[in-house]
Design a protein around this motif. Structure first.
Motif, mmCIF file in Angstrom:
data_model
loop_
_atom_site.group_PDB
_atom_site.id
_atom_site.type_symbol
_atom_site.label_atom_id
_atom_site.label_comp_id
_atom_site.label_asym_id
_atom_site.label_seq_id
_atom_site.Cartn_x
_atom_site.Cartn_y
_atom_site.Cartn_z
ATOM 1 N N LEU A 224 0.828 -1.203 0.000
ATOM 2 C CA LEU A 224 0.000 0.000 0.000
ATOM 3 C C LEU A 224 0.863 1.255 0.000
ATOM 4 N N GLU A 225 1.894 1.258 0.826
ATOM 5 C CA GLU A 225 2.765 2.433 0.868
ATOM 6 C C GLU A 225 3.477 2.640 -0.473
ATOM 7 N N ARG A 226 3.954 1.567 -1.076
ATOM 8 C CA ARG A 226 4.604 1.684 -2.396
ATOM 9 C C ARG A 226 3.636 2.253 -3.421
ATOM 10 N N GLN A 227 2.392 1.789 -3.369
ATOM 11 C CA GLN A 227 1.400 2.277 -4.328
ATOM 12 C C GLN A 227 1.110 3.759 -4.112
ATOM 13 N N LEU A 228 1.028 4.186 -2.852
ATOM 14 C CA LEU A 228 0.814 5.607 -2.565
ATOM 15 C C LEU A 228 1.944 6.456 -3.136
ATOM 16 N N ARG A 229 3.166 5.972 -3.004
ATOM 17 C CA ARG A 229 4.312 6.724 -3.528
ATOM 18 C C ARG A 229 4.294 6.754 -5.057
ATOM 19 N N GLU A 230 3.847 5.658 -5.663
ATOM 20 C CA GLU A 230 3.737 5.630 -7.126
ATOM 21 C C GLU A 230 2.673 6.606 -7.622
ATOM 22 N N VAL A 231 1.544 6.675 -6.925
ATOM 23 C CA VAL A 231 0.499 7.629 -7.309
ATOM 24 C C VAL A 231 1.004 9.055 -7.121
ATOM 25 N N PHE A 232 1.731 9.299 -6.037
ATOM 26 C CA PHE A 232 2.353 10.610 -5.796
ATOM 27 C C PHE A 232 3.199 11.008 -7.002
ATOM 28 N N ARG A 233 4.075 10.091 -7.443
ATOM 29 C CA ARG A 233 4.958 10.406 -8.575
ATOM 30 C C ARG A 233 4.178 10.615 -9.859
ATOM 31 N N SER A 234 3.129 9.819 -10.069
ATOM 32 C CA SER A 234 2.353 9.963 -11.307
ATOM 33 C C SER A 234 1.640 11.309 -11.354
ATOM 34 N N ILE A 235 1.123 11.775 -10.209
ATOM 35 C CA ILE A 235 0.474 13.092 -10.155
ATOM 36 C C ILE A 235 1.498 14.186 -10.400
ATOM 37 N N MET A 236 2.665 14.056 -9.772
ATOM 38 C CA MET A 236 3.707 15.066 -9.927
ATOM 39 C C MET A 236 4.202 15.134 -11.371
ATOM 40 N N ASN A 237 4.409 13.976 -11.986
ATOM 41 C CA ASN A 237 4.902 13.949 -13.373
ATOM 42 C C ASN A 237 3.879 14.526 -14.333
ATOM 43 N N MET A 238 2.600 14.184 -14.129
ATOM 44 C CA MET A 238 1.569 14.724 -15.015
ATOM 45 C C MET A 238 1.454 16.230 -14.858
ATOM 46 N N ARG A 239 1.548 16.718 -13.626
ATOM 47 C CA ARG A 239 1.473 18.161 -13.398
ATOM 48 C C ARG A 239 2.633 18.878 -14.085
ATOM 49 N N THR A 240 3.842 18.343 -13.968
ATOM 50 C CA THR A 240 5.022 18.953 -14.608
ATOM 51 C C THR A 240 4.853 18.984 -16.122
ATOM 52 N N GLU A 241 4.411 17.871 -16.677
ATOM 53 C CA GLU A 241 4.212 17.782 -18.125
ATOM 54 C C GLU A 241 3.113 18.736 -18.590
ATOM 55 N N GLY A 242 2.034 18.806 -17.839
ATOM 56 C CA GLY A 242 0.916 19.674 -18.227
ATOM 57 C C GLY A 242 1.265 21.148 -18.155
ATOM 58 N N LEU A 243 1.976 21.530 -17.109
ATOM 59 C CA LEU A 243 2.357 22.941 -16.991
ATOM 60 C C LEU A 243 3.290 23.358 -18.116
ATOM 61 N N GLU A 244 4.131 22.428 -18.597
ATOM 62 C CA GLU A 244 5.036 22.752 -19.687
ATOM 63 C C GLU A 244 4.287 23.095 -20.963
ATOM 64 N N PHE A 245 3.246 22.285 -21.301
ATOM 65 C CA PHE A 245 2.559 22.631 -22.534
ATOM 66 C C PHE A 245 1.570 23.785 -22.346
ATOM 67 N N LEU A 246 1.149 24.056 -21.108
ATOM 68 C CA LEU A 246 0.358 25.263 -20.853
ATOM 69 C C LEU A 246 1.202 26.509 -21.100
ATOM 70 N N VAL A 247 2.448 26.479 -20.600
ATOM 71 C CA VAL A 247 3.351 27.617 -20.765
ATOM 72 C C VAL A 247 3.750 27.783 -22.223
ATOM 73 N N SER A 248 4.113 26.678 -22.867
ATOM 74 C CA SER A 248 4.550 26.753 -24.271
ATOM 75 C C SER A 248 3.420 27.206 -25.178
ATOM 76 N N GLY A 249 2.192 26.827 -24.846
ATOM 77 C CA GLY A 249 1.052 27.234 -25.688
ATOM 78 C C GLY A 249 0.691 28.685 -25.552
ATOM 79 N N SER A 250 1.041 29.288 -24.404
ATOM 80 C CA SER A 250 0.702 30.687 -24.199
ATOM 81 C C SER A 250 1.742 31.643 -24.746
ATOM 82 N N GLU A 251 2.894 31.108 -25.203
ATOM 83 C CA GLU A 251 3.956 31.982 -25.719
ATOM 84 C C GLU A 251 3.686 32.380 -27.153
#
Length: 390
Positions: free
Chosen positions: A363-390
């Motif tokens: 369970l703890e490993r899965q929580l950490r994996e979900v943490f990383r997946s949310i963080m990675n998606m947020r980083t990726e999404g913010l990049e194309f939000l920024v690039s699209g607004s330029e």
């Protein structure tokens, strides 16, 4: 804890009297793009069906499966599956995502995702607390192991001390972990005042420093829920329907976090969060059903003042109380009737220890994996939000 059926005139969809997809179709003026538009509609409808399928399965379980460690793992798996599908939808429509008004809704989702990371840290802290309880249970199990030797008064004293330590630890967590819990000596007769007099001022009860001592799970949940409302018809039309999956994922994120706070010990727990979910959504019915069941579980007398609604926490509390009561009246050498009762209690305790030993780490490993997946998606999404607004 209010939920929103929104069947009256206040519903954002009620005044339209149409489905969200019919609104969108009427806004499509390009004949050339009609085929692609229909394909996109099918994709978005498929995404909502996927959410509904996952949560229908989660809501179909029996009461003794709901909020178990195994069920929490299934919930996290469902969330990750839906998030991956949501990520694919955003990547496919990057150009639209980076333009108003959809960029605002997506940015708000990523802001909620950032706040969610603290919630996952706090949940991992809670698992560490359960591990501490597990150690006390294992001491009891070892002391009362009748397969190795006849249970003597010395073994009984050792087991009672471990049970008292467990009771004190869980009571301490109840005081620090819940905004609505009252002091509840659930293991019976032990006076804890001396222990509290010796507690150092300002001492943090948390076993981890991943969240600050002033951090509040209840306030964090409320900040994630703030301004989360079903999309209106004009927003659906202006975003080609893409605001709907954004709202769906925001609602899923909030529900998963609320469930983790309900189930697992964490700092300043509180479940009074408003859910603005419409039953018109295919996934709304199973989500609201689960919300109602978990809320009802929290109101049960034996669960009201619990450290968490996790089913295994209920079993820990139940086994500890039963063994404490049995040892309080035990006479040595043990009469046959008391011996049978004690052996039965030890068998139940052994089963609980086995579950904790086998399932807490995954369970703890899965929580950490979900943490990383949310963080990675947020980083990726913010990049194309920024690039699209330029």
């Amino acid at each position: 804890m209010p939920t929103t059926d929104n069947q009256g005139s206040s519903s954002p969809f009620h005044s339209f009297g149409r489905t969200i997809w019919s609104i969108r179709r009427e806004q499509v003026h390009s004949v050339e793009g009609h085929h692609d538009s229909s394909a996109e509609e099918l994709e978005l409808e498929s995404f909502q069906r996927q959410i509904a399928d996952h949560f229908n399965a989660l809501s179909a379980v029996a009461d003794d499966e709901l909020l178990s460690i195994a069920w929490i793992q299934k919930l996290l798996y469902a969330f990750v599956c839906c998030q991956e599908e949501f990520r694919a939808i955003l990547l496919k429509d990057k150009a639209l995502v980076s333009k108003p008004p959809l960029d605002r809704f997506v940015a708000e989702f990523f802001e909620r995702s950032l706040k969610a990371l603290d919630m996952f840290n706090a949940t991992c802290d809670g698992i560490e607390k359960i591990r501490l309880w597990q150690k006390h249970l294992e001491i009891v199990q070892c002391a009362l192991d009748s397969h190795k030797r006849t249970i003597s008064e010395g073994q009984s004293r050792r087991a009672r001390k471990a049970l008292m330590d467990l009771a004190l630890t869980m009571l301490d967590e109840k005081d620090s972990g819940s905004v609505f819990s009252q002091r509840n000596r659930s293991f019976g007769r032990h006076n804890t005042s001396k222990d509290h007099h010796h507690r150092l001022p300002g001492h943090s009860r948390s076993l981890s420093w991943s969240v600050s001592r002033s951090w509040s799970a209840a306030k964090q949940l409320q900040s994630i829920a703030n301004s989360l409302a079903p999309p209106r018809g004009n927003d659906i039309a202006a975003t080609n329907g893409l605001v709907v999956p954004v709202f769906a994922m925001s609602s899923l994120l909030l529900f998963v976090l609320w469930t983790l706070v309900a189930a697992i010990p964490c700092q300043d727990r509180g479940l009074n969060v408003h859910f603005s979910i419409l039953r018109q959504f295919s996934w709304g019915v199973p989500l609201l059903s689960l919300h109602e069941r978990i809320t009802e579980e929290s109101k049960k007398r034996e669960r009201r003042n619990s450290n968490g609604l996790l089913y295994e926490i209920y079993l820990i509390d139940k086994c500890a109380r039963q063994l404490t009561d049995l040892l309080d009246v035990a006479q040595f050498p043990l009469p046959e009737e008391q011996k049978i009762e004690l052996e039965h209690g030890i068998q139940e305790l052994t089963l609980v220890c086995e579950v904790l030993k086998n399932e807490l780490d995954p369970l703890e490993r899965q929580l950490r994996e979900v943490f990383r997946s949310i963080m990675n998606m947020r980083t990726e999404g913010l990049e194309f939000l920024v690039s699209g607004s330029e």
